[in-house]
Design a protein around this motif. Structure first.
Motif, PDB file in Angstrom:
ATOM      1  N   CYS A 120       0.816  -1.218   0.000  1.00 37.46           N
ATOM      2  CA  CYS A 120       0.000   0.000   0.000  1.00 37.46           C
ATOM      3  C   CYS A 120       0.849   1.267   0.000  1.00 37.46           C
ATOM      4  N   ALA A 121       2.165   1.135  -0.131  1.00 34.80           N
ATOM      5  CA  ALA A 121       3.036   2.323  -0.134  1.00 34.80           C
ATOM      6  C   ALA A 121       2.657   3.242  -1.289  1.00 34.80           C
ATOM      7  N   GLY A 122       2.519   4.515  -0.997  1.00 34.01           N
ATOM      8  CA  GLY A 122       2.163   5.486  -2.026  1.00 34.01           C
ATOM      9  C   GLY A 122       0.682   5.583  -2.320  1.00 34.01           C
ATOM     10  N   SER A 123      -0.149   4.798  -1.635  1.00 35.31           N
ATOM     11  CA  SER A 123      -1.598   4.863  -1.873  1.00 35.31           C
ATOM     12  C   SER A 123      -2.149   6.212  -1.448  1.00 35.31           C
ATOM     13  N   ASP A 124      -3.065   6.734  -2.243  1.00 34.66           N
ATOM     14  CA  ASP A 124      -3.713   7.997  -1.893  1.00 34.66           C
ATOM     15  C   ASP A 124      -4.654   7.789  -0.710  1.00 34.66           C
ATOM     16  N   PRO A 125      -4.881   8.815   0.078  1.00 32.60           N
ATOM     17  CA  PRO A 125      -5.851   8.671   1.172  1.00 32.60           C
ATOM     18  C   PRO A 125      -7.262   8.511   0.627  1.00 32.60           C
ATOM     19  N   VAL A 126      -8.104   7.878   1.408  1.00 31.87           N
ATOM     20  CA  VAL A 126      -9.513   7.714   1.061  1.00 31.87           C
ATOM     21  C   VAL A 126     -10.354   8.166   2.254  1.00 31.87           C
ATOM     22  N   TRP A 127     -11.628   8.336   1.999  1.00 28.49           N
ATOM     23  CA  TRP A 127     -12.558   8.609   3.096  1.00 28.49           C
ATOM     24  C   TRP A 127     -12.977   7.292   3.734  1.00 28.49           C
ATOM     25  N   LEU A 128     -13.157   7.334   5.022  1.00 27.79           N
ATOM     26  CA  LEU A 128     -13.765   6.224   5.757  1.00 27.79           C
ATOM     27  C   LEU A 128     -15.084   6.710   6.334  1.00 27.79           C
ATOM     28  N   LEU A 129     -16.166   6.061   5.933  1.00 29.73           N
ATOM     29  CA  LEU A 129     -17.490   6.347   6.495  1.00 29.73           C
ATOM     30  C   LEU A 129     -17.788   5.308   7.554  1.00 29.73           C
ATOM     31  N   ILE A 130     -18.085   5.766   8.752  1.00 28.03           N
ATOM     32  CA  ILE A 130     -18.435   4.886   9.863  1.00 28.03           C
ATOM     33  C   ILE A 130     -19.898   5.122  10.202  1.00 28.03           C
ATOM     34  N   GLU A 131     -20.670   4.071  10.256  1.00 24.67           N
ATOM     35  CA  GLU A 131     -22.101   4.187  10.547  1.00 24.67           C
ATOM     36  C   GLU A 131     -22.474   3.282  11.711  1.00 24.67           C
ATOM     37  N   GLU A 132     -23.109   3.860  12.688  1.00 26.10           N
ATOM     38  CA  GLU A 132     -23.613   3.087  13.831  1.00 26.10           C
ATOM     39  C   GLU A 132     -25.007   2.569  13.490  1.00 26.10           C
ATOM     40  N   GLN A 133     -25.155   1.240  13.519  1.00 24.55           N
ATOM     41  CA  GLN A 133     -26.450   0.630  13.266  1.00 24.55           C
ATOM     42  C   GLN A 133     -26.884  -0.186  14.478  1.00 24.55           C
ATOM     43  N   ALA A 134     -28.137  -0.593  14.482  1.00 22.15           N
ATOM     44  CA  ALA A 134     -28.668  -1.337  15.624  1.00 22.15           C
ATOM     45  C   ALA A 134     -27.930  -2.651  15.833  1.00 22.15           C
ATOM     46  N   ASP A 135     -27.444  -3.257  14.735  1.00 21.52           N
ATOM     47  CA  ASP A 135     -26.771  -4.553  14.851  1.00 21.52           C
ATOM     48  C   ASP A 135     -25.252  -4.431  14.810  1.00 21.52           C
ATOM     49  N   GLY A 136     -24.731  -3.231  14.998  1.00 26.34           N
ATOM     50  CA  GLY A 136     -23.287  -3.059  15.021  1.00 26.34           C
ATOM     51  C   GLY A 136     -22.843  -1.874  14.185  1.00 26.34           C
ATOM     52  N   VAL A 137     -21.556  -1.764  13.995  1.00 26.20           N
ATOM     53  CA  VAL A 137     -20.979  -0.642  13.239  1.00 26.20           C
ATOM     54  C   VAL A 137     -20.627  -1.121  11.837  1.00 26.20           C
ATOM     55  N   LYS A 138     -20.957  -0.304  10.841  1.00 24.06           N
ATOM     56  CA  LYS A 138     -20.659  -0.611   9.442  1.00 24.06           C
ATOM     57  C   LYS A 138     -19.665   0.414   8.904  1.00 24.06           C
ATOM     58  N   TYR A 139     -18.927  -0.012   7.861  1.00 25.64           N
ATOM     59  CA  TYR A 139     -17.854   0.824   7.331  1.00 25.64           C
ATOM     60  C   TYR A 139     -17.909   0.859   5.806  1.00 25.64           C
ATOM     61  N   ALA A 140     -17.398   1.957   5.250  1.00 27.58           N
ATOM     62  CA  ALA A 140     -17.294   2.078   3.797  1.00 27.58           C
ATOM     63  C   ALA A 140     -16.088   2.937   3.461  1.00 27.58           C
ATOM     64  N   PHE A 141     -15.428   2.619   2.341  1.00 28.51           N
ATOM     65  CA  PHE A 141     -14.359   3.439   1.789  1.00 28.51           C
ATOM     66  C   PHE A 141     -14.929   4.264   0.642  1.00 28.51           C
ATOM     67  N   SER A 142     -14.337   5.437   0.428  1.00 30.03           N
ATOM     68  CA  SER A 142     -14.791   6.305  -0.657  1.00 30.03           C
ATOM     69  C   SER A 142     -13.633   7.119  -1.194  1.00 30.03           C
ATOM     70  N   ASN A 143     -13.652   7.343  -2.509  1.00 28.19           N
ATOM     71  CA  ASN A 143     -12.676   8.232  -3.144  1.00 28.19           C
ATOM     72  C   ASN A 143     -13.313   9.538  -3.583  1.00 28.19           C
ATOM     73  N   LEU A 144     -14.409   9.925  -2.923  1.00 24.36           N
ATOM     74  CA  LEU A 144     -15.019  11.218  -3.218  1.00 24.36           C
ATOM     75  C   LEU A 144     -14.001  12.338  -2.973  1.00 24.36           C
ATOM     76  N   PRO A 145     -14.173  13.489  -3.627  1.00 30.44           N
ATOM     77  CA  PRO A 145     -13.191  14.570  -3.502  1.00 30.44           C
ATOM     78  C   PRO A 145     -12.942  14.989  -2.054  1.00 30.44           C
ATOM     79  N   THR A 146     -11.785  15.595  -1.824  1.00 27.97           N
ATOM     80  CA  THR A 146     -11.345  15.955  -0.483  1.00 27.97           C
ATOM     81  C   THR A 146     -12.361  16.809   0.264  1.00 27.97           C
ATOM     82  N   GLY A 147     -12.991  17.734  -0.419  1.00 26.98           N
ATOM     83  CA  GLY A 147     -13.895  18.661   0.261  1.00 26.98           C
ATOM     84  C   GLY A 147     -15.306  18.146   0.460  1.00 26.98           C
ATOM     85  N   THR A 148     -15.581  16.877   0.174  1.00 28.60           N
ATOM     86  CA  THR A 148     -16.935  16.339   0.288  1.00 28.60           C
ATOM     87  C   THR A 148     -17.406  16.349   1.743  1.00 28.60           C
TER      88      THR A 148
END
Length: 432
Positions: free
Chosen positions: A322-350
């Motif tokens: 992963c050396a040199g990989s660009d940063p990504v967004w991490l979306l963390i969502e709290e749900q009734a059955d636990g925590v869910k996660y998602a990666f995103s390459n949306l623009p920096t200012g999103t």
């Protein structure tokens, strides 16, 4: 929420005949095109089952179309007639897209399952069945749904063939699987094939959504980025990330000896003073979540607790993958059955709000497939062949498209009625 379903009065049936006639050029002969209209009528008619036998008794044949055995005729139309469902769906996407396509639409990738008995239905295998919430004998199909500001609808669907099928040439032949599909393809590869097909037709949209079944694959995420697309895709809590930029030592050249005098280093190595990656569950434990309302529905505000933070992917960090990989967004969502996660390459200012609203667009595909299965009989097909399955699925999508266009037509009529007659301009002649 049920699909908008008009009463099938004479005016609606006439519009249905006109709609079905649009697809006539995609059938090899005039007769299959007319049976397509009968099939659509049957899918739209109330009834517990939308399989061929009850459907054939439910729909009166139009003038000029006769048959001593409508059930056999419909069976021939779906399972044996050599019409190209891809051509039909291409015209369907153009027809529905002319009204609903929008640059702000998103492509939602998902898969849907169909419980089955026996082992002869194409693609069937014991595997995780989302329809039952457990492992069971079922078929699985990859789908793409289109969620646009004014409406959402399915775009494409293709069966997934497990390895046990791909490795059995006789089984593939008996099920009529086309030669080009007799090879091993992951669900992610099928999804990319379908995505390329629909985007190649000019359908606008720059964001792709998918659950963790697709998002855990770094190759899949990279393929979306290589196509110039933004994505928000689910990942599991097993993923690791850097929460600050990692610092790497890069070998000066090939053959550099490692620090312990072992094998030569050929990959970047994480510097000893650089922070180490952490699991997503650990990131979530120390990251504050904030409540976000993504829409107001019929039951009130739809809201939840989320975090939206920048991270650096840590997959394969020990070997420098992963050396040199660009940063990504991490979306963390709290749900009734636990925590869910998602990666995103949306623009920096999103913003967090925009990210959450996009992510929650996935509910459209859940609603859409519930409607297609419960109301239009997507999972009622009882044949075993590749051709029959995809023909039936194509007709279900056409039926869905007709209902969507009818809903839009009703909306426009309501707005016109609410506005009332246009005021007469001064000096213009009155109409008597």
């Amino acid at each position: 929420m049920k699909t908008y379903t008009p009463n099938l009065d004479a005016a609606v049936l006439e519009r249905l005949r006109e709609y079905a006639a649009l697809f006539a050029p995609d059938f090899p002969q005039a007769k299959p095109a007319r049976w397509a209209g009968v099939y659509l009528h049957g899918l739209l008619t109330d009834g517990a089952r939308k399989s061929i036998e009850p459907l054939s008794h439910r729909v009166p044949l139009p003038a000029g179309l006769t048959s001593t055995d409508p059930e056999q005729a419909l069976q021939q139309f779906v399972s044996q007639s050599p019409w190209d469902h891809e051509a039909v769906l291409r015209r369907y996407r153009a027809q529905v897209g002319a009204t609903f396509a929008h640059p702000d639409a998103v492509f939602v990738i998902d898969d849907t399952t169909f419980p089955k008995q026996g082992r002869h239905s194409v693609g069937v295998q014991r595997q995780y069945c989302g329809a039952l919430g457990k492992k069971a004998n079922c078929q699985a199909a990859v789908s793409i749904h289109y969620a646009a500001p004014m409406g959402h609808y399915p775009l494409a669907l293709r069966l997934f063939l497990p390895e046990s099928w791909v490795a059995d040439a006789g089984r593939l032949k008996r099920a009529g699987v086309p030669q080009e599909h007799r090879r091993e393809r992951t669900k992610g590869q099928i999804a990319l094939d379908l995505l390329d097909r629909v985007r190649g037709e000019g359908l606008p949209g720059r964001v792709v959504l998918a659950d963790a079944g697709y998002g855990v694959s770094g190759d899949f995420r990279q393929a979306l980025a290589d196509r110039g697309l933004h994505y928000i895709v689910g990942v599991t809590d097993e993923a690791v990330v850097f929460t600050t930029p990692p610092v790497w030592d890069r070998p000066a050249g090939r053959g550099r000896v490692g620090p312990a005098g072992g094998r030569p280093q050929s990959n970047p190595q994480l510097r000893p003073d650089s922070p180490r990656p952490v699991r997503l569950r650990d990131v979530a434990a120390r990251t504050p979540l904030r409540r976000v309302t993504w829409r107001v529905g019929t039951k009130g505000r739809m809201s939840g607790r989320f975090a939206w933070v920048r991270v650096w992917p840590g997959f394969g960090w020990k070997r420098g993958a992963c050396a040199g990989s660009d940063p990504v967004w991490l979306l963390i969502e709290e749900q009734a059955d636990g925590v869910k996660y998602a990666f995103s390459n949306l623009p920096t200012g999103t913003s967090r709000l925009r990210a959450v609203r996009l992510w929650k667009s996935r509910w459209h595909v859940e609603q859409g497939y519930q409607q297609m299965k419960e109301e239009l009989g997507l999972d009622h097909f009882e044949g075993r062949s590749w051709r029959g399955f995809h023909h039936h699925a194509a007709m279900v999508m056409l039926a869905y498209g007709f209902l969507l266009l009818e809903r839009e037509r009703a909306r426009v009529e309501r707005e016109r009625a609410a506005d009332g007659p246009s005021p007469r301009k001064k000096g213009s002649p009155s109409r008597r």
